[in-house]
Design an enzyme around this catalytic site. Structure first.
Site, PDB file in Angstrom:
ATOM      1  N   ASP A  53     -85.952  96.967 113.188  1.00 48.48           N
ATOM      2  CA  ASP A  53     -87.095  96.324 113.847  1.00 48.48           C
ATOM      3  C   ASP A  53     -86.692  94.922 114.309  1.00 48.48           C
ATOM      4  OD1 ASP A  53     -87.214  94.741 111.485  1.00 48.48           O
ATOM      5  OD2 ASP A  53     -88.506  96.236 110.542  1.00 48.48           O
ATOM      6  N   ASP A  88     -87.939  90.883 115.155  1.00 49.90           N
ATOM      7  CA  ASP A  88     -88.916  89.804 115.025  1.00 49.90           C
ATOM      8  C   ASP A  88     -88.551  88.731 116.028  1.00 49.90           C
ATOM      9  OD1 ASP A  88     -90.222  90.946 112.740  1.00 49.90           O
ATOM     10  OD2 ASP A  88     -88.495  90.343 111.554  1.00 49.90           O
ATOM     11  N   ASP A 101     -85.696  82.767 103.957  1.00 49.07           N
ATOM     12  CA  ASP A 101     -85.140  82.916 102.611  1.00 49.07           C
ATOM     13  C   ASP A 101     -83.625  82.683 102.526  1.00 49.07           C
ATOM     14  OD1 ASP A 101     -84.832  85.311 104.011  1.00 49.07           O
ATOM     15  OD2 ASP A 101     -85.856  86.571 102.532  1.00 49.07           O
TER      16      ASP A 101
HETATM   17  P1  ATP Z   1     -85.080  94.312 106.910  1.00 46.75           P
HETATM   18  O1  ATP Z   1     -83.751  94.782 107.383  1.00 46.75           O
HETATM   19  O2  ATP Z   1     -85.507  94.972 105.675  1.00 46.75           O
HETATM   20  O3  ATP Z   1     -86.151  94.331 107.967  1.00 46.75           O
HETATM   21  P2  ATP Z   1     -85.433  91.488 107.106  1.00 46.75           P
HETATM   22  O4  ATP Z   1     -84.609  90.325 106.602  1.00 46.75           O
HETATM   23  O5  ATP Z   1     -85.564  91.618 108.587  1.00 46.75           O
HETATM   24  O6  ATP Z   1     -84.822  92.781 106.467  1.00 46.75           O
HETATM   25  P3  ATP Z   1     -88.279  91.318 107.098  1.00 46.75           P
HETATM   26  O7  ATP Z   1     -89.211  91.600 105.992  1.00 46.75           O
HETATM   27  O8  ATP Z   1     -88.327  92.135 108.340  1.00 46.75           O
HETATM   28  O9  ATP Z   1     -86.838  91.417 106.438  1.00 46.75           O
HETATM   29  O10 ATP Z   1     -88.432  89.775 107.437  1.00 46.75           O
HETATM   30  C1  ATP Z   1     -87.984  89.195 108.658  1.00 46.75           C
HETATM   31  C2  ATP Z   1     -87.495  87.775 108.392  1.00 46.75           C
HETATM   32  O11 ATP Z   1     -88.564  86.977 107.876  1.00 46.75           O
HETATM   33  C3  ATP Z   1     -86.387  87.655 107.341  1.00 46.75           C
HETATM   34  O12 ATP Z   1     -85.122  87.909 107.885  1.00 46.75           O
HETATM   35  C4  ATP Z   1     -86.543  86.232 106.888  1.00 46.75           C
HETATM   36  O13 ATP Z   1     -86.006  85.332 107.814  1.00 46.75           O
HETATM   37  C5  ATP Z   1     -88.056  86.055 106.908  1.00 46.75           C
HETATM   38  N1  ATP Z   1     -88.669  86.389 105.611  1.00 46.75           N
HETATM   39  C6  ATP Z   1     -89.176  87.573 105.213  1.00 46.75           C
HETATM   40  N2  ATP Z   1     -89.657  87.515 103.973  1.00 46.75           N
HETATM   41  C7  ATP Z   1     -89.460  86.248 103.565  1.00 46.75           C
HETATM   42  C8  ATP Z   1     -89.774  85.547 102.367  1.00 46.75           C
HETATM   43  N3  ATP Z   1     -90.360  86.168 101.359  1.00 46.75           N
HETATM   44  N4  ATP Z   1     -89.430  84.235 102.312  1.00 46.75           N
HETATM   45  C9  ATP Z   1     -88.836  83.605 103.348  1.00 46.75           C
HETATM   46  N5  ATP Z   1     -88.522  84.217 104.482  1.00 46.75           N
HETATM   47  C10 ATP Z   1     -88.828  85.517 104.603  1.00 46.75           C
HETATM   48 MG    MG Z   2     -86.820  93.046 109.670  1.00 51.51          MG
END
Ligand code: ATP
Ligand code: MG
Length: 498
Positions: free
Chosen positions: A76, A78, A152
């Site tokens: 996905d 963002d 994070d």
């Molecule tokens: P995935 O591959 O599972 O989607 P992801 O890192 O993209 O991993 P997401 O939940 O889609 O995880 O979150 C998108 C972004 O938002 C993360 O990469 C991070 O930058 C930020 N983020 C998400 N959760 C947190 C959190 N709990 N604290 C700080 N930043 C966060």
């Molecule tokens: Mg993601």
């Protein structure tokens, strides 16, 4: 692919100053990062273009950039921008503002949704924390560098501009990707206190990418695991689903157990891990889950929860049958309803998954029976694939004989005449072994073979019998309701397999 990336990072770093101020990003050109623009979804590009045309800054951010740098197609995308949610909404054709804790915009392109967030400020009047220091709401917008510092891990704080194809790096995330290292931005303890779910994210992301967790990021986890108890259950369940379906569930669960996170994440997980049989069944199920994901198959949350709760259902099923003397189908039905009532309350499994879990479990008794019309009905059942996969898992766990799923595989793929022949043989076998079994109830395995569940029992447990009839036929007074079913969904949502 990854080796050439590492050498590009090394040569880039040797020509750049190491200590870049956090407010000033390191801008990494395409020639260095080598992201393949073909891996970037057009919807994410279009979302950024629309904002940039109106004079805003807009970047792909987070896990998508991390995955692009690793040469993996992101699941996905963002987008982060300096436009407010209202401005984002106005700039896109279809968009909705969602969320209260963090207001975001979902930009919709058919089935694809791009999550678009406004740069967040580091600290401010709009940030509210609870007694334990956990952030409970914040909607104050800030600069891009602040947004980066709020993320994070360093590898999740990279920004990619699809127009210039440059990557913006504030916290040496680019370098950490090359070193396969997961490092928290800022003081890990403080960051875990702000949001304890980051501990689970550290486990999941490191297991998924096969990265090591930096010692300073890892050390506080075991000590701070208890903070997860302050997190709302629904958020933990969401995280548990992500964790168990990330394709590396076996590794994740081992790490959760080691760090004492499993107890706080899901009591049911911990219950399973606390007995050798429970742990064996769980690990077997997760291994299969990981294998399915590796070959591109999907895993549904109902199947995951159906697996986690099955040992409890099985225990109650046996108890109802052997101690309470209930007939086999009614005993399973009652066990299923009991477990759903108690567990779904504690782990707040969504109602729509509950009916599917009930079907998945009830399918087991149908598949143990291979005679009469019910065999034809079973393969036509919308839950057949899921039920079959579950039966396969049970056979690997030694709960049912190996030939049983093989029989169903053959039956499902056979022509009509061959099916009739298979049923005749199964009936014959049931008659033969049934009379032996009546003379003395055999082992569990033998019983599975000979089990012949009366049609009215199956119908009653399914809920399609006449309203007043007693499902168990044993004088059980209490009538238990099966979980409420939502309306039928399209075929591709059905089943576990495809
Ligand atoms: P995935 O591959 O599972 O989607 P992801 O890192 O993209 O991993 P997401 O939940 O889609 O995880 O979150 C998108 C972004 O938002 C993360 O990469 C991070 O930058 C930020 N983020 C998400 N959760 C947190 C959190 N709990 N604290 C700080 N930043 C966060
Ligand atoms: Mg993601």
């Amino acid at each position: 692919m990854f080796d050439s990336f590492v050498s590009r990072v090394k040569s880039f770093l040797s020509t750049q100053e190491e200590d870049v101020a956090v407010r000033e990003p390191r801008i990494i050109p395409k020639s260095v990062h080598g992201i393949d623009p073909e891996l970037v979804a057009w919807q994410a590009k279009r979302c950024c273009e629309a904002l940039q045309r109106r004079g805003y800054r807009a970047y792909i951010v987070g896990g998508a950039v991390r995955d692009l740098l690793l040469g993996v197609k992101p699941k996905d995308f963002d987008v982060a921008t300096d436009a407010t949610p209202e401005e984002v909404k106005r700039s896109q054709r279809r968009a909705i503002i969602i969320g209260r804790r963090f207001r975001l915009v979902h930009v919709i392109f058919g089935d694809e949704v791009i999550e678009c967030s406004t740069f967040r400020a580091l600290e401010g009047a709009g940030v509210r924390k609870d007694g334990a220091g956990r952030v409970i709401s914040d909607n104050v917008f800030g600069e891009m560098w602040e947004d980066a510092a709020r993320r994070d891990f360093t590898i999740n704080a990279l920004y990619y501009d699809p127009a210039t194809e440059e990557v913006y790096d504030y916290h040496h995330g680019f370098e950490d990707i090359a070193k396969k290292r997961l490092r928290m931005i800022g003081d890990p303890e403080a960051r875990y206190r702000e949001d304890p779910v980051r501990m689970l994210r550290a486990v999941r992301i490191s297991a998924k990418l096969d990265f090591t967790i930096d010692p300073k990021t890892e050390k506080p986890i075991a000590r701070m695991a208890g903070l997860l108890r302050n997190v709302p259950t629904a958020r933990l369940v969401d995280e548990a689903i992500k964790l168990l379906s990330c394709g590396h569930a076996v590794e994740c669960v081992k790490r959760l157990k080691r760090d004492g996170l499993s107890a706080a994440l899901l009591p049911v997980l911990n219950n399973l891990l606390s007995s050798p049989e429970g742990e064996d069944f769980l690990m077997l199920a997760l291994k299969r889950t990981d294998e399915r994901l590796a070959i591109g198959k999907k895993i549904s949350p109902f199947f995951l929860f159906g697996t986690l709760l099955w040992p409890q259902v099985l225990r109650r099923w046996r108890y109802n049958e052997e101690t309470k003397g209930m007939p086999r189908v009614a005993a399973l039905h009652e066990a299923s309803v009991d477990v759903l009532e108690t567990e779904c309350h504690t782990i707040s499994i969504q109602r729509r998954f509950q009916a599917d879990m009930h079907d998945l479990w009830m399918m087991q008794v149908k598949l143990e029976r291979r005679t009469g019309k019910s065999a034809y009905a079973a393969v036509r059942h919308p839950r057949y694939r899921a039920g079959y996969d579950f039966l396969l898992l049970r056979s690997q766990a030694g709960e049912v004989p190996e030939w049983l799923p093989e029989w169903w595989d053959e039956f499902a793929n056979a022509e009509d005449a061959a099916r009739e022949q298979m049923i005749r043989e199964a009936q014959e076998e049931a008659r033969r072994t049934g009379s032996q079994a009546r003379r003395g109830r055999g082992s569990r395995e033998e019983r599975t073979e000979v089990e012949c569940v009366p049609q009215h029992e199956l119908a009653a447990a399914e809920g399609n019998d006449s309203e007043g009839s007693n499902a168990s036929g044993t004088g059980e007074r209490r009538r238990r309701r099966r979980p409420r079913r939502r309306s039928r969904r399209p075929a591709q949502r059905e089943g576990q397999s495809e």
